[in-house]
Design a protein around this motif. Structure first.
Motif, mmCIF file in Angstrom:
data_model
loop_
_atom_site.group_PDB
_atom_site.id
_atom_site.type_symbol
_atom_site.label_atom_id
_atom_site.label_comp_id
_atom_site.label_asym_id
_atom_site.label_seq_id
_atom_site.Cartn_x
_atom_site.Cartn_y
_atom_site.Cartn_z
ATOM 1 N N LEU A 181 -19.596 26.480 -7.752
ATOM 2 C CA LEU A 181 -19.860 25.492 -6.706
ATOM 3 C C LEU A 181 -19.861 24.091 -7.295
ATOM 4 C CD1 LEU A 181 -20.548 24.774 -3.781
ATOM 5 C CD2 LEU A 181 -22.961 25.213 -4.338
ATOM 6 N N GLY A 182 -20.428 23.934 -8.471
ATOM 7 C CA GLY A 182 -20.470 22.627 -9.129
ATOM 8 C C GLY A 182 -19.092 22.091 -9.470
ATOM 9 N N ALA A 183 -18.170 22.981 -9.816
ATOM 10 C CA ALA A 183 -16.800 22.547 -10.127
ATOM 11 C C ALA A 183 -16.107 22.030 -8.873
ATOM 12 C CB ALA A 183 -16.006 23.694 -10.746
ATOM 13 N N LEU A 184 -16.357 22.668 -7.745
ATOM 14 C CA LEU A 184 -15.780 22.186 -6.497
ATOM 15 C C LEU A 184 -16.365 20.821 -6.136
ATOM 16 C CD1 LEU A 184 -13.969 22.532 -4.052
ATOM 17 C CD2 LEU A 184 -15.776 23.871 -2.978
ATOM 18 N N ALA A 185 -17.669 20.675 -6.297
ATOM 19 C CA ALA A 185 -18.316 19.394 -6.001
ATOM 20 C C ALA A 185 -17.729 18.278 -6.858
ATOM 21 C CB ALA A 185 -19.816 19.492 -6.226
ATOM 22 N N ALA A 186 -17.400 18.597 -8.099
ATOM 23 C CA ALA A 186 -16.894 17.599 -9.051
ATOM 24 C C ALA A 186 -15.426 17.238 -8.839
ATOM 25 C CB ALA A 186 -17.107 18.099 -10.473
ATOM 26 N N LEU A 187 -14.758 17.881 -7.895
ATOM 27 C CA LEU A 187 -13.341 17.568 -7.644
ATOM 28 C C LEU A 187 -13.125 16.121 -7.226
ATOM 29 C CD1 LEU A 187 -11.689 20.589 -5.806
ATOM 30 C CD2 LEU A 187 -11.157 19.674 -8.060
ATOM 31 N N GLU A 188 -14.124 15.507 -6.655
ATOM 32 C CA GLU A 188 -14.016 14.122 -6.192
ATOM 33 C C GLU A 188 -15.056 13.256 -6.907
ATOM 34 O OE1 GLU A 188 -11.626 12.926 -4.442
ATOM 35 O OE2 GLU A 188 -10.740 14.858 -3.947
ATOM 36 N N PRO A 189 -14.823 12.948 -8.181
ATOM 37 C CA PRO A 189 -15.827 12.201 -8.945
ATOM 38 C C PRO A 189 -16.077 10.791 -8.416
ATOM 39 C CG PRO A 189 -13.785 12.360 -10.177
ATOM 40 C CD PRO A 189 -13.632 13.224 -8.965
ATOM 41 N N ASP A 190 -15.120 10.204 -7.731
ATOM 42 C CA ASP A 190 -15.279 8.845 -7.208
ATOM 43 C C ASP A 190 -16.058 8.795 -5.896
ATOM 44 O OD1 ASP A 190 -13.845 7.923 -9.373
ATOM 45 O OD2 ASP A 190 -11.933 7.951 -8.298
#
Length: 173
Positions: free
Chosen positions: A81-90
């Motif tokens: 889940l954290g990797a999906l959240a990090a897809l949009e770092p901006d």
């Protein structure tokens, strides 16, 4: 001269009206998950549709655990889940993820959960792609056996299955 029966004309007209009234199919019918990042006011920052290939390539993880809904220890595989959240770092700092199932059940998962317990967006159970009838195609699974703190109703309720959408809520400035 050939005559078309009146009921055939009515049927054709009704079919055309019904087709025009139905919503258009999604742009990418193969997408199994919609992920959105929204600001504090609810405005959408980014939207992504993901298919199985995109999920499978997204920092995959496998966990083995028991659940209240399965027998014995089972293996769940999928994206973090954290990797999906990090897809949009901006997009900004994410404070929670709101997951919605096919039946519109929605649950909020605080960001601390994915840094502390690393729940998986499981697409496979014991190596087999999960179907809707198997709580798939996506089931958020916590490693329940890894920490006694997870053995309660709060975390069981967060283990939402048949996930269709995840909305990441971004903190305000």
């Amino acid at each position: 001269m050939y005559r078309i029966p009146a009921f055939a004309l009515v049927l054709a007209f009704a079919t055309a009206l019904l087709a025009a009234a139905l919503p258009a199919p999604p742009a990418a019918a193969q997408d199994v998950l919609v992920a959105r990042w929204v600001g504090p006011d609810g405005s959408e920052i980014v939207r992504r549709g993901l298919d199985f290939a995109a999920l499978d390539a997204l920092d995959p993880i496998a966990i083995e655990t028991t659940t209240p809904w399965t027998r014995g220890v089972v293996r769940f595989e999928g994206a973090r889940l954290g990797a999906l959240a990090a897809l949009e770092p901006d997009a900004g700092e994410i404070v929670e993820a709101r997951l919605t199932a096919l039946n519109d059940y929605t649950i909020a998962v605080p960001a601390e959960d994915w840094s502390r317990w690393d729940p998986v967006l499981a697409t496979r159970l014991d190596g087999t792609r999960m179907r809707v009838r198997d709580r798939g195609p996506i089931w958020l699974v916590y490693p329940l056996d890894a920490d006694p703190a997870l053995q309660n109703q709060r975390y069981h309720a967060r283990m939402i299955w048949q996930v269709r959408e995840i909305v990441f809520a971004v903190a305000g400035e």
